[in-house]
Design a protein around this motif. Structure first.
Motif, mmCIF file in Angstrom:
data_model
loop_
_atom_site.group_PDB
_atom_site.id
_atom_site.type_symbol
_atom_site.label_atom_id
_atom_site.label_comp_id
_atom_site.label_asym_id
_atom_site.label_seq_id
_atom_site.Cartn_x
_atom_site.Cartn_y
_atom_site.Cartn_z
ATOM 1 N N GLU A 87 1.112 -0.891 -0.068
ATOM 2 C CA GLU A 87 -0.180 0.127 0.105
ATOM 3 C C GLU A 87 1.132 1.265 0.402
ATOM 4 O O GLU A 87 0.745 2.318 -0.408
ATOM 5 C CB GLU A 87 -0.815 -0.152 1.269
ATOM 6 N N LYS A 88 2.721 0.882 0.459
ATOM 7 C CA LYS A 88 2.667 2.267 0.916
ATOM 8 C C LYS A 88 3.649 2.387 -0.673
ATOM 9 O O LYS A 88 3.847 4.026 -1.093
ATOM 10 C CB LYS A 88 3.485 2.092 1.829
ATOM 11 N N PHE A 89 4.085 1.341 -1.515
ATOM 12 C CA PHE A 89 4.199 1.922 -3.013
ATOM 13 C C PHE A 89 3.138 2.247 -3.346
ATOM 14 O O PHE A 89 3.380 3.254 -4.986
ATOM 15 C CB PHE A 89 5.315 0.498 -3.795
ATOM 16 N N LYS A 90 2.107 1.546 -3.505
ATOM 17 C CA LYS A 90 0.973 2.158 -4.369
ATOM 18 C C LYS A 90 0.437 3.806 -4.339
ATOM 19 O O LYS A 90 0.218 4.397 -5.388
ATOM 20 C CB LYS A 90 -0.009 1.828 -4.016
ATOM 21 N N GLU A 91 1.251 4.142 -3.071
ATOM 22 C CA GLU A 91 0.601 5.699 -2.575
ATOM 23 C C GLU A 91 2.037 6.281 -3.428
ATOM 24 O O GLU A 91 1.427 7.283 -3.963
ATOM 25 C CB GLU A 91 0.991 5.800 -0.981
ATOM 26 N N ILE A 92 3.178 5.636 -3.654
ATOM 27 C CA ILE A 92 4.226 6.138 -3.968
ATOM 28 C C ILE A 92 3.949 6.887 -4.867
ATOM 29 O O ILE A 92 3.658 7.431 -6.346
ATOM 30 C CB ILE A 92 5.491 5.817 -4.027
ATOM 31 N N PHE A 93 3.717 5.407 -5.918
ATOM 32 C CA PHE A 93 3.282 5.531 -7.463
ATOM 33 C C PHE A 93 2.265 6.137 -7.529
ATOM 34 O O PHE A 93 1.606 6.401 -9.241
ATOM 35 C CB PHE A 93 2.569 3.712 -8.092
ATOM 36 N N ALA A 94 0.992 6.317 -7.200
ATOM 37 C CA ALA A 94 -0.223 7.374 -7.153
ATOM 38 C C ALA A 94 0.159 8.650 -7.000
ATOM 39 O O ALA A 94 -0.258 9.551 -8.288
ATOM 40 C CB ALA A 94 -0.351 7.357 -6.036
ATOM 41 N N GLY A 95 1.406 8.565 -6.246
ATOM 42 C CA GLY A 95 2.036 10.238 -6.813
ATOM 43 C C GLY A 95 2.777 10.497 -8.126
ATOM 44 O O GLY A 95 2.445 11.633 -8.848
ATOM 45 N N PHE A 96 3.316 9.288 -8.491
ATOM 46 C CA PHE A 96 3.833 9.091 -9.820
ATOM 47 C C PHE A 96 2.718 9.564 -10.985
ATOM 48 O O PHE A 96 3.007 10.172 -12.087
ATOM 49 C CB PHE A 96 4.457 8.105 -10.392
ATOM 50 N N ILE A 97 2.158 8.290 -11.327
ATOM 51 C CA ILE A 97 0.547 9.090 -12.012
ATOM 52 C C ILE A 97 -0.179 10.418 -11.783
ATOM 53 O O ILE A 97 -0.172 10.990 -13.016
ATOM 54 C CB ILE A 97 -0.789 8.111 -11.234
ATOM 55 N N LYS A 98 0.269 11.207 -11.005
ATOM 56 C CA LYS A 98 -0.053 12.748 -10.591
ATOM 57 C C LYS A 98 0.627 13.333 -11.813
ATOM 58 O O LYS A 98 0.194 14.101 -12.308
ATOM 59 C CB LYS A 98 -0.044 12.776 -8.871
ATOM 60 N N ILE A 99 1.657 13.259 -11.532
ATOM 61 C CA ILE A 99 2.878 13.803 -11.830
ATOM 62 C C ILE A 99 2.403 13.270 -13.362
ATOM 63 O O ILE A 99 2.071 14.322 -14.526
ATOM 64 C CB ILE A 99 3.774 13.785 -12.093
ATOM 65 N N MET A 100 2.653 12.670 -14.137
ATOM 66 C CA MET A 100 2.058 11.979 -14.962
ATOM 67 C C MET A 100 0.506 12.671 -16.389
ATOM 68 O O MET A 100 0.752 13.040 -17.301
ATOM 69 C CB MET A 100 2.288 10.267 -15.784
ATOM 70 N N TYR A 101 -0.317 12.568 -15.188
ATOM 71 C CA TYR A 101 -2.005 12.342 -15.448
ATOM 72 C C TYR A 101 -1.382 13.888 -16.113
ATOM 73 O O TYR A 101 -2.646 14.364 -17.199
ATOM 74 C CB TYR A 101 -2.723 12.262 -14.440
ATOM 75 N N LYS A 102 -0.714 15.092 -16.101
ATOM 76 C CA LYS A 102 -1.041 16.348 -15.570
ATOM 77 C C LYS A 102 -0.387 16.640 -17.184
ATOM 78 O O LYS A 102 -0.523 17.347 -18.430
ATOM 79 C CB LYS A 102 0.303 17.310 -14.598
ATOM 80 N N LYS A 103 0.520 15.590 -17.938
ATOM 81 C CA LYS A 103 1.282 15.438 -19.273
ATOM 82 C C LYS A 103 0.434 14.537 -20.342
ATOM 83 O O LYS A 103 -0.100 14.978 -21.273
ATOM 84 C CB LYS A 103 2.634 15.018 -18.722
ATOM 85 N N LEU A 104 -0.731 13.654 -19.662
ATOM 86 C CA LEU A 104 -0.849 12.806 -20.654
ATOM 87 C C LEU A 104 -2.678 12.462 -20.383
ATOM 88 O O LEU A 104 -2.580 11.832 -21.575
ATOM 89 C CB LEU A 104 -0.661 11.222 -20.358
ATOM 90 N N GLY A 105 -3.087 13.349 -19.598
ATOM 91 C CA GLY A 105 -4.350 12.998 -19.724
ATOM 92 C C GLY A 105 -5.197 11.762 -19.469
ATOM 93 O O GLY A 105 -4.759 10.890 -18.925
ATOM 94 N N ASP A 106 -6.183 11.397 -19.667
ATOM 95 C CA ASP A 106 -6.623 10.175 -19.256
ATOM 96 C C ASP A 106 -6.654 9.233 -20.358
ATOM 97 O O ASP A 106 -7.269 9.301 -21.515
ATOM 98 C CB ASP A 106 -8.589 10.029 -19.380
ATOM 99 N N LYS A 107 -5.301 8.993 -20.730
ATOM 100 C CA LYS A 107 -4.738 8.161 -21.441
ATOM 101 C C LYS A 107 -5.458 6.536 -21.457
ATOM 102 O O LYS A 107 -5.157 6.196 -20.764
ATOM 103 C CB LYS A 107 -3.006 8.170 -21.700
ATOM 104 N N LYS A 108 -5.902 5.985 -22.306
ATOM 105 C CA LYS A 108 -5.830 5.183 -22.853
ATOM 106 C C LYS A 108 -4.933 3.891 -23.354
ATOM 107 O O LYS A 108 -4.503 4.554 -24.272
ATOM 108 C CB LYS A 108 -7.584 4.690 -23.566
ATOM 109 N N SER A 109 -5.347 2.378 -23.036
ATOM 110 C CA SER A 109 -4.595 1.748 -23.622
ATOM 111 C C SER A 109 -4.418 1.519 -25.616
ATOM 112 O O SER A 109 -5.459 1.883 -25.485
ATOM 113 C CB SER A 109 -4.787 0.017 -22.959
ATOM 114 N N GLN A 110 -3.259 0.905 -25.621
ATOM 115 C CA GLN A 110 -3.514 0.888 -27.339
ATOM 116 C C GLN A 110 -4.442 -0.010 -27.904
ATOM 117 O O GLN A 110 -5.164 0.489 -28.582
ATOM 118 C CB GLN A 110 -1.814 1.007 -27.772
#
Length: 220
Positions: free
Chosen positions: A177-200
């Protein structure tokens, strides 16, 4: 902002030298378990998991959304690096790991950055994000090993190479859960660049659906 029915998907690839903890982290995130010793990854391993993330829209309004992470674990051995490189083009971000008790793994970060940059024809540098994380902090805290890389060095490395600092971690002591919290922070940064990106795959399904619908409408 209401959470939509569609789940954005982000593809992250774990990079770093052999035995820095890539597979341990991969299993912690995808299975929730930890093993002192893991068999070195041969080639690549890929799995997906969902996490709830606190994000912000373009106006800065906060909202919560479930996001799918497609995570790829890679082999650190030299003979597999060509194979690993082929997976850069299908990823949205890379997480480079180094062992804070092994200076060599930190020095080799430059090689991983060069490898990513050499794949620039396949990735968009404006949206691609590189995160840096130090591992095995538990070995230092317990006195089992001496620290060879200071946190300040890693932060400076991030500033010099336009990377995002992910902090120092322990695959043994940190919960999934701690790692998922860290990765959620990563996603927050990525979301600003990619938005609601869907899989290929989802994008392809949508394109096929629209194509069929368009063809059908010609005969109505």
């Amino acid at each position: 902002m209401e959470e939509g029915n569609d789940i954005p998907e982000y593809r992250l690839i774990l990079l770093g030298e052999t035995a820095v903890g890539k597979t341990c982290l991969f299993k912690k995130l995808t299975f929730g378990d930890f093993k002192e010793k893991n068999v070195s990854t041969i080639g690549i391993d890929r799995r997906t998991f969902n996490i709830k993330c606190n994000l912000e829209d373009k106006e800065g309004k906060a909202f919560s959304k479930e996001v799918k992470i497609n995570l790829t674990d890679t082999a650190g051995q030299e003979r597999y690096k060509a194979l690993t490189k082929s997976y850069y083009k299908s990823s949205d971000a890379a997480v480079i790991l180094y062992d804070i008790t092994d200076k060599k793994t930190f020095e080799n970060i430059d090689d991983w950055i060069k490898s990513i940059n050499s794949a620039s024809s396949h990735i968009d540098k404006n949206t691609y994000t590189i995160f840096l994380m130090g591992t095995k902090i538990d070995l230092v805290d317990s006195g089992q090993k001496e620290r060879e890389v200071m946190e300040e060095e890693a932060i400076e490395k991030c500033e010099e190479n336009n990377m995002e600092w992910g902090g120092e971690c322990s695959n043994k002591e940190f919960s999934d859960e701690k790692f998922k919290e860290i990765f959620a922070g990563f996603i927050k940064i990525m979301y600003k660049k990619l938005g609601d990106k869907k899989s290929q795959q989802e994008s392809l399904k949508l394109a096929n659906y629209k194509s069929k619908k368009k063809k059908k409408s010609k005969f109505c």
